[in-house]
Design a protein around this motif. Structure first.
Motif, PDB file in Angstrom:
ATOM      1  N   SER A  35       0.828  -1.197   0.000  1.00 12.72           N
ATOM      2  CA  SER A  35       0.000   0.000   0.000  1.00 12.72           C
ATOM      3  C   SER A  35       0.864   1.249   0.000  1.00 12.72           C
ATOM      4  O   SER A  35       1.921   1.283   0.631  1.00 12.72           O
ATOM      5  N   GLY A  36       0.389   2.276  -0.673  1.00 10.82           N
ATOM      6  CA  GLY A  36       1.132   3.526  -0.754  1.00 10.82           C
ATOM      7  C   GLY A  36       0.691   4.571   0.247  1.00 10.82           C
ATOM      8  O   GLY A  36       1.100   5.705   0.187  1.00 10.82           O
ATOM      9  N   GLY A  37      -0.159   4.209   1.175  1.00 15.24           N
ATOM     10  CA  GLY A  37      -0.597   5.184   2.156  1.00 15.24           C
ATOM     11  C   GLY A  37      -2.098   5.290   2.194  1.00 15.24           C
ATOM     12  O   GLY A  37      -2.804   4.325   1.958  1.00 15.24           O
ATOM     13  N   CYS A  38      -2.596   6.455   2.521  1.00 17.71           N
ATOM     14  CA  CYS A  38      -4.022   6.735   2.642  1.00 17.71           C
ATOM     15  C   CYS A  38      -4.604   5.995   3.836  1.00 17.71           C
ATOM     16  O   CYS A  38      -4.032   5.986   4.899  1.00 17.71           O
ATOM     17  N   CYS A  39      -5.700   5.330   3.635  1.00 19.26           N
ATOM     18  CA  CYS A  39      -6.482   4.751   4.729  1.00 19.26           C
ATOM     19  C   CYS A  39      -5.732   3.712   5.550  1.00 19.26           C
ATOM     20  O   CYS A  39      -5.893   3.638   6.755  1.00 19.26           O
ATOM     21  N   ASP A  40      -4.942   2.878   4.910  1.00 17.61           N
ATOM     22  CA  ASP A  40      -4.259   1.797   5.612  1.00 17.61           C
ATOM     23  C   ASP A  40      -2.781   2.060   5.807  1.00 17.61           C
ATOM     24  O   ASP A  40      -2.014   1.139   6.057  1.00 17.61           O
ATOM     25  N   GLY A  41      -2.351   3.293   5.695  1.00 19.51           N
ATOM     26  CA  GLY A  41      -0.944   3.595   5.871  1.00 19.51           C
ATOM     27  C   GLY A  41      -0.132   2.974   4.755  1.00 19.51           C
ATOM     28  O   GLY A  41      -0.594   2.815   3.641  1.00 19.51           O
ATOM     29  N   SER A  42       1.079   2.602   5.048  1.00 17.65           N
ATOM     30  CA  SER A  42       1.941   1.950   4.067  1.00 17.65           C
ATOM     31  C   SER A  42       2.143   0.519   4.525  1.00 17.65           C
ATOM     32  O   SER A  42       3.118   0.190   5.188  1.00 17.65           O
ATOM     33  N   SER A  43       1.189  -0.326   4.195  1.00 17.97           N
ATOM     34  CA  SER A  43       1.175  -1.712   4.673  1.00 17.97           C
ATOM     35  C   SER A  43       1.170  -2.675   3.509  1.00 17.97           C
ATOM     36  O   SER A  43       0.615  -2.373   2.453  1.00 17.97           O
ATOM     37  N   PRO A  44       1.740  -3.853   3.709  1.00 20.31           N
ATOM     38  CA  PRO A  44       1.583  -4.889   2.689  1.00 20.31           C
ATOM     39  C   PRO A  44       0.171  -5.456   2.787  1.00 20.31           C
ATOM     40  O   PRO A  44      -0.213  -6.020   3.806  1.00 20.31           O
ATOM     41  N   MET A  45      -0.601  -5.238   1.768  1.00 21.06           N
ATOM     42  CA  MET A  45      -1.994  -5.685   1.748  1.00 21.06           C
ATOM     43  C   MET A  45      -2.047  -7.057   1.093  1.00 21.06           C
ATOM     44  O   MET A  45      -1.510  -7.251   0.005  1.00 21.06           O
ATOM     45  N   CYS A  46      -2.713  -7.995   1.735  1.00 21.88           N
ATOM     46  CA  CYS A  46      -2.800  -9.366   1.257  1.00 21.88           C
ATOM     47  C   CYS A  46      -4.217  -9.628   0.743  1.00 21.88           C
ATOM     48  O   CYS A  46      -5.189  -9.423   1.476  1.00 21.88           O
ATOM     49  N   TYR A  47      -4.303 -10.053  -0.514  1.00 17.80           N
ATOM     50  CA  TYR A  47      -5.595 -10.258  -1.156  1.00 17.80           C
ATOM     51  C   TYR A  47      -5.666 -11.645  -1.787  1.00 17.80           C
ATOM     52  O   TYR A  47      -4.654 -12.146  -2.294  1.00 17.80           O
ATOM     53  N   PRO A  48      -6.868 -12.223  -1.858  1.00 18.82           N
ATOM     54  CA  PRO A  48      -7.040 -13.404  -2.709  1.00 18.82           C
ATOM     55  C   PRO A  48      -6.775 -13.007  -4.160  1.00 18.82           C
ATOM     56  O   PRO A  48      -7.124 -11.901  -4.575  1.00 18.82           O
ATOM     57  N   ILE A  49      -6.149 -13.892  -4.915  1.00 16.28           N
ATOM     58  CA  ILE A  49      -5.883 -13.624  -6.325  1.00 16.28           C
ATOM     59  C   ILE A  49      -7.205 -13.230  -6.997  1.00 16.28           C
ATOM     60  O   ILE A  49      -8.218 -13.890  -6.824  1.00 16.28           O
ATOM     61  N   GLY A  50      -7.180 -12.138  -7.745  1.00 19.76           N
ATOM     62  CA  GLY A  50      -8.356 -11.661  -8.454  1.00 19.76           C
ATOM     63  C   GLY A  50      -9.145 -10.594  -7.720  1.00 19.76           C
ATOM     64  O   GLY A  50      -9.956  -9.902  -8.321  1.00 19.76           O
ATOM     65  N   PRO A  95       1.459  -8.807  16.239  1.00 17.19           N
ATOM     66  CA  PRO A  95       0.101  -8.689  16.780  1.00 17.19           C
ATOM     67  C   PRO A  95      -0.463  -7.298  16.518  1.00 17.19           C
ATOM     68  O   PRO A  95       0.255  -6.309  16.534  1.00 17.19           O
ATOM     69  N   GLY A  96      -1.738  -7.246  16.252  1.00 18.81           N
ATOM     70  CA  GLY A  96      -2.398  -5.971  16.013  1.00 18.81           C
ATOM     71  C   GLY A  96      -3.519  -6.125  15.010  1.00 18.81           C
ATOM     72  O   GLY A  96      -3.718  -7.183  14.426  1.00 18.81           O
ATOM     73  N   ARG A  97      -4.222  -5.050  14.811  1.00 21.42           N
ATOM     74  CA  ARG A  97      -5.338  -5.064  13.875  1.00 21.42           C
ATOM     75  C   ARG A  97      -4.808  -4.892  12.460  1.00 21.42           C
ATOM     76  O   ARG A  97      -4.110  -3.932  12.155  1.00 21.42           O
ATOM     77  N   GLY A  98      -5.161  -5.827  11.600  1.00 23.41           N
ATOM     78  CA  GLY A  98      -4.753  -5.760  10.205  1.00 23.41           C
ATOM     79  C   GLY A  98      -5.475  -4.660   9.467  1.00 23.41           C
ATOM     80  O   GLY A  98      -6.470  -4.104   9.948  1.00 23.41           O
ATOM     81  N   ALA A  99      -4.985  -4.342   8.286  1.00 23.24           N
ATOM     82  CA  ALA A  99      -5.595  -3.319   7.451  1.00 23.24           C
ATOM     83  C   ALA A  99      -6.999  -3.750   7.047  1.00 23.24           C
ATOM     84  O   ALA A  99      -7.285  -4.935   6.915  1.00 23.24           O
ATOM     85  N   GLY A 100      -7.880  -2.782   6.859  1.00 17.93           N
ATOM     86  CA  GLY A 100      -9.287  -3.051   6.607  1.00 17.93           C
ATOM     87  C   GLY A 100      -9.586  -3.975   5.439  1.00 17.93           C
ATOM     88  O   GLY A 100     -10.521  -4.767   5.502  1.00 17.93           O
ATOM     89  N   PHE A 101      -8.812  -3.919   4.364  1.00 13.86           N
ATOM     90  CA  PHE A 101      -9.105  -4.717   3.189  1.00 13.86           C
ATOM     91  C   PHE A 101      -8.203  -5.930   3.057  1.00 13.86           C
ATOM     92  O   PHE A 101      -8.381  -6.737   2.160  1.00 13.86           O
ATOM     93  N   SER A 102      -7.226  -6.070   3.925  1.00 15.19           N
ATOM     94  CA  SER A 102      -6.270  -7.168   3.860  1.00 15.19           C
ATOM     95  C   SER A 102      -6.826  -8.372   4.610  1.00 15.19           C
ATOM     96  O   SER A 102      -7.444  -8.219   5.664  1.00 15.19           O
ATOM     97  N   VAL A 103      -6.616  -9.581   4.069  1.00 12.54           N
ATOM     98  CA  VAL A 103      -7.287 -10.774   4.604  1.00 12.54           C
ATOM     99  C   VAL A 103      -6.870 -11.150   6.020  1.00 12.54           C
ATOM    100  O   VAL A 103      -7.589 -11.891   6.686  1.00 12.54           O
ATOM    101  N   GLU A 104      -5.760 -10.647   6.516  1.00  6.78           N
ATOM    102  CA  GLU A 104      -5.373 -10.993   7.889  1.00  6.78           C
ATOM    103  C   GLU A 104      -6.129 -10.179   8.931  1.00  6.78           C
ATOM    104  O   GLU A 104      -6.021 -10.445  10.135  1.00  6.78           O
TER     105      GLU A 104
END
Length: 132
Positions: A35-50, A95-104
């Motif tokens: 992620s480049g910032g904004c709502c989830d900061g600069s986090s590695p966002m994990c998504y299902p393929i597609g 430990p902590g709350r994952g980003a809103g759109f990331s599967v973790e």
């Protein structure tokens, strides 16, 4: 016999690999987009393929081997890559709350990036010269 070192831009810790394997059982094959910032900061966002569609303005940083049949691809936007091209990134988990759109998100864990500057051999390998 001389050892050949493979140069990669991205790696994964054992703890993060374990979480990716667990999440793959629930969601199927996964990918990361830094992620480049904004709502989830600069986090590695994990998504299902597609679920996240990469485009021509995304750079594939590499793949991480988490012990599954297929490696997990890792991407970043081209504009962000311009700032990060001299760094090696390691995906970790804490430990902590994952980003809103990331599967973790619901697991009580969150992915994060640990970075370091590329060493001289890596700079040469990636065509970035012998020093910054």
């Amino acid at each position: 016999m001389a050892e050949t070192k493979t140069h990669e831009r991205v790696a994964v810790t054992d703890a993060a690999a374990l979480l990716v394997r667990d999440l793959t059982k629930q969601h199927g094959p996964l990918m990361f987009h830094q992620s480049g910032g904004c709502c989830d900061g600069s986090s590695p966002m994990c998504y299902p393929i597609g679920m996240f569609v990469t485009g021509p303005s995304d750079v594939q940083l590499g793949v991480i081997d988490v012990g599954l049949a297929d490696p997990v691809e890792v991407y970043m936007s081209e504009s962000q890559f311009e700032y990060w091209k001299y760094t090696h990134l390691t995906i970790d988990v804490v430990p902590g709350r994952g980003a809103g759109f990331s599967v973790e998100g619901p697991t009580g864990m969150r992915f994060l990036i640990r970075s370091r500057m590329l060493d001289e051999a890596e700079l040469m390998h990636f065509g970035l010269g012998s020093s910054i």
